[in-house]
Design an enzyme around this catalytic site. Structure first.
Site, mmCIF file in Angstrom:
data_model
loop_
_atom_site.group_PDB
_atom_site.id
_atom_site.type_symbol
_atom_site.label_atom_id
_atom_site.label_comp_id
_atom_site.label_asym_id
_atom_site.label_seq_id
_atom_site.Cartn_x
_atom_site.Cartn_y
_atom_site.Cartn_z
ATOM 1 N N GLU A 27 0.845 -1.198 0.000
ATOM 2 C CA GLU A 27 0.000 0.000 0.000
ATOM 3 C C GLU A 27 0.883 1.251 0.000
ATOM 4 O O GLU A 27 1.996 1.233 0.523
ATOM 5 C CB GLU A 27 -0.913 -0.054 1.234
ATOM 6 N N ASP A 28 0.362 2.335 -0.562
ATOM 7 C CA ASP A 28 1.142 3.572 -0.588
ATOM 8 C C ASP A 28 1.201 4.228 0.792
ATOM 9 O O ASP A 28 2.262 4.520 1.307
ATOM 10 C CB ASP A 28 0.600 4.563 -1.645
ATOM 11 N N ARG A 71 1.577 11.837 -9.673
ATOM 12 C CA ARG A 71 1.917 10.420 -9.484
ATOM 13 C C ARG A 71 3.291 10.080 -10.060
ATOM 14 O O ARG A 71 3.981 9.191 -9.587
ATOM 15 C CB ARG A 71 0.890 9.516 -10.183
ATOM 16 N N ASP A 119 -3.303 6.064 6.463
ATOM 17 C CA ASP A 119 -3.636 7.359 7.068
ATOM 18 C C ASP A 119 -4.484 7.069 8.309
ATOM 19 O O ASP A 119 -3.953 6.779 9.380
ATOM 20 C CB ASP A 119 -4.364 8.180 6.003
ATOM 21 N N PHE A 163 -0.564 16.451 3.400
ATOM 22 C CA PHE A 163 -1.031 15.706 2.237
ATOM 23 C C PHE A 163 0.162 15.480 1.311
ATOM 24 O O PHE A 163 0.726 16.421 0.765
ATOM 25 C CB PHE A 163 -2.154 16.444 1.509
HETATM 26 P P1 5GP Z 1 -7.108 5.755 5.192
HETATM 27 O O1 5GP Z 1 -8.276 4.847 4.989
HETATM 28 O O2 5GP Z 1 -5.929 5.062 5.844
HETATM 29 O O3 5GP Z 1 -7.483 7.012 5.912
HETATM 30 O O4 5GP Z 1 -6.678 6.281 3.767
HETATM 31 C C1 5GP Z 1 -5.939 5.542 2.913
HETATM 32 C C2 5GP Z 1 -5.952 6.107 1.527
HETATM 33 O O5 5GP Z 1 -6.179 7.531 1.498
HETATM 34 C C3 5GP Z 1 -4.594 5.906 0.905
HETATM 35 O O6 5GP Z 1 -4.531 4.646 0.284
HETATM 36 C C4 5GP Z 1 -4.507 7.054 -0.066
HETATM 37 O O7 5GP Z 1 -5.135 6.679 -1.271
HETATM 38 C C5 5GP Z 1 -5.312 8.157 0.570
HETATM 39 N N1 5GP Z 1 -4.448 9.094 1.296
HETATM 40 C C6 5GP Z 1 -4.360 9.270 2.622
HETATM 41 N N2 5GP Z 1 -3.467 10.228 2.930
HETATM 42 C C7 5GP Z 1 -2.954 10.664 1.754
HETATM 43 C C8 5GP Z 1 -1.959 11.646 1.410
HETATM 44 O O8 5GP Z 1 -1.329 12.324 2.237
HETATM 45 N N3 5GP Z 1 -1.705 11.800 0.089
HETATM 46 C C9 5GP Z 1 -2.346 11.083 -0.877
HETATM 47 N N4 5GP Z 1 -2.013 11.325 -2.136
HETATM 48 N N5 5GP Z 1 -3.285 10.149 -0.585
HETATM 49 C C10 5GP Z 1 -3.581 9.937 0.715
#
Ligand code: 5GP
Length: 176
Positions: free
Chosen positions: A99-100, A165, A103, A152
């Site tokens: 996973e990238d 990207r 959050d 972000f």
């Molecule tokens: P979560 O469910 O953990 O809150 O969010 C996960 C997803 O939100 C990540 O897979 C990503 O796609 C997006 N996301 C959360 N924070 C960031 C950020 O700082 N930058 C970007 N580009 N995407 C984020």
């Protein structure tokens, strides 16, 4: 003005490459002799999967899953939809989710629960980035690239409205 000029660098291309090599070495050591499947989460992890896979000197397969979170663009709601499913069963396989960024962790919680119902031998997580201050559910990340502050972040696969990207580094978009 170049694309990268709009972004404050947090981790350079060299730093990422070094960390990816370290993560790959750990993954390799832990999965010798096991049937390993890398499950990349689209689209943000595409670059990470491709670099990581090249550094793991083991036979493995690669699949992708597309997820989208309902709700506001910038905040995960925890209600997740699979937009593109795996192409092969994972029963009996050792799954590594790639996973990238984790959050709030709500997306990963959903994915862990979903994949677990498919009877894999094990499921582990490799996340390039984590924002520890935002975590809302305990997520066991066995392989973590870097932690980032509550900003972000974009680049190296991560986007802001589909932009950035293709940047080879990770950074935070500068305020206009
Ligand atoms: P979560 O469910 O953990 O809150 O969010 C996960 C997803 O939100 C990540 O897979 C990503 O796609 C997006 N996301 C959360 N924070 C960031 C950020 O700082 N930058 C970007 N580009 N995407 C984020």
């Amino acid at each position: 003005m170049k694309l990268g000029d709009e972004v404050e660098v947090l981790y350079t291309q060299q730093q990422i490459a070094g960390r990816v090599r370290e993560l790959a070495a750990e993954i390799e050591r832990d999965h010798r002799g096991k049937e390993l499947v890398l499950v990349g989460v689209l689209k943000g992890a595409f670059m990470f999967v491709s670099d990581l896979a090249r550094q793991i000197d083991l036979p493995l397969s690669i699949d992708f899953i597309g997820l989208s979170s309902y709700g506001e663009e910038s905040e995960s709601s925890g209600v997740v939809k699979i937009t593109s499913d795996l192409t092969r069963p994972i029963e009996g396989k050792h799954v590594l989710i790639v996973e990238d960024i984790v959050d709030t962790g709500l997306t990963m919680r959903y994915l862990l629960d979903n994949l677990s119902t498919r009877r894999p031998s094990s499921v582990k997580i490799c996340a390039l980035l984590q924002k520890p201050s935002r975590l809302r559910t305990r997520i066991p990340i066995q392989y973590l690239g870097f932690t980032v502050p509550d900003l972000f972040v974009v680049g190296y696969g991560l986007d802001s409205g589909e932009k950035f990207r293709n940047l080879p580094f990770i950074g935070a978009a500068k305020k206009a």
